[in-house]
Design a protein around this motif. Structure first.
Motif, short mmCIF file in Angstrom:
data_model
loop_
_atom_site.label_atom_id
_atom_site.label_comp_id
_atom_site.label_asym_id
_atom_site.label_seq_id
_atom_site.Cartn_x
_atom_site.Cartn_y
_atom_site.Cartn_z
N GLY A 40 -45.32 -50.75 86.85
CA GLY A 40 -46.48 -51.52 87.30
C GLY A 40 -47.75 -50.76 86.99
O GLY A 40 -47.71 -49.57 86.64
N TRP A 41 -48.85 -51.44 87.11
CA TRP A 41 -50.14 -50.83 86.86
C TRP A 41 -50.44 -49.80 87.94
O TRP A 41 -49.89 -49.86 89.05
N GLU B 158 -40.66 -54.71 88.38
CA GLU B 158 -42.11 -54.61 88.26
C GLU B 158 -42.76 -54.83 89.62
O GLU B 158 -42.40 -55.75 90.36
N VAL B 159 -43.73 -53.98 89.93
CA VAL B 159 -44.59 -54.17 91.10
C VAL B 159 -45.93 -54.62 90.53
O VAL B 159 -46.55 -53.91 89.74
N TRP B 160 -46.36 -55.83 90.91
CA TRP B 160 -47.55 -56.41 90.31
C TRP B 160 -48.53 -56.92 91.36
O TRP B 160 -48.14 -57.62 92.30
N LEU C 80 -55.17 -56.21 88.66
CA LEU C 80 -55.04 -54.86 88.11
C LEU C 80 -54.72 -54.86 86.62
O LEU C 80 -54.96 -53.89 85.93
N GLY C 81 -54.16 -55.92 86.16
CA GLY C 81 -53.74 -56.05 84.77
C GLY C 81 -52.76 -57.20 84.68
O GLY C 81 -52.29 -57.71 85.71
N PRO C 82 -52.43 -57.61 83.47
CA PRO C 82 -51.51 -58.74 83.32
C PRO C 82 -50.09 -58.38 83.77
O PRO C 82 -49.72 -57.20 83.80
#
Length: 171
Positions: A10-11, A111-113, A117-119
C-alpha cells in the motif's frame, strides 16, 4: 522451501503497520506462529557506522546478531531478493510470514488502500488476494475494513489452508 508468506502492500501512510500490529495477535490467537519482515526500498543502516556489529559486517561475517535482554536481532548480508531463501531457515519456527512492503516481490499480496494517497494498486498486481479499505472498491476482490481484523484473519487462514500463500516461482 520457505514458510507461507504474504506481502502487505500500500501507499505510505495507508495503515499497513497499524493493520499488522492488529493482525499479528489475531492470527496468534488462532494458533499461528507469525513472523514479520519489514521491507524497505530506502537505504536504512542495519548497524550504525563504527559500531561493533557494523565492523563484523564489514569484516565479512555471514551472520551478525545483536543480543540484548529484550531479544536478538539477526542480520544477513544478503540482497532483499534473497529474503525468501533466508525465510526457509525458519520453516519450522513460523507458520506464516507477513512482509510489510515488497510490492514488486513474488509473494501473494494484501493491499491496504486509503483514498487520496494514490490509486488502487490491485489492478496492476494480479497477486493481490484482497484489499483492506474504508472505501468501496470495484467488483472482483474481497474487501475488508480496517476494523474487520477477525474476518481478515479467517480469510488468511483459508488462503493458508488452500495453499494460496506461496511465492510465485521465478528464474
Amino acid at each position: 522451501m520457505h514458510p507461507p508468506a504474504l506481502a502487505i502492500i500500500g501507499w505510505s501512510n495507508s495503515g499497513k503497520t497499524t493493520l499488522l500490529t492488529r493482525l499479528v495477535p489475531e492470527l496468534h490467537q488462532c494458533g499461528l506462529r507469525v513472523g514479520v519482515v519489514k521491507h524497505s526500498s530506502h537505504a536504512h543502516p542495519l548497524h550504525p557506522e563504527g559500531s561493533d556489529t557494523a565492523r563484523y559486517t564489514e569484516a565479512g561475517a555471514a551472520l551478525v546478531a545483536f543480543a540484548t535482554p529484550a531479544g536478538v536481532q539477526l542480520s544477513f548480508p544478503e540482497p532483499p531478493e534473497h529474503v525468501l531463501s533466508l525465510l526457509g531457515r525458519f520453516v519450522d519456527t513460523v507458520d506464516l510470514v507477513l512482509v510489510e512492503g515488497w510490492k514488486h516481490g513474488p509473494l501473494p499480496k494484501l493491499e491496504v488502500w486509503r483514498e487520496g494517497l494514490g490509486p488502487l494498486l490491485a489492478p496492476s498486481y494480479p497477486e493481490v488476494l484482497a484489499v483492506v479499505s474504508e472505501s468501496p472498491l470495484p467488483e472482483g476482490l474481497p474487501r475488508f475494513t480496517p476494523d474487520e481484523v477477525p474476518a481478515l484473519a479467517a480469510f488468511l487462514q483459508q488462503c493458508l489452508r488452500g495453499g494460496l500463500l506461496r511465492a510465485k516461482e521465478g528464474p
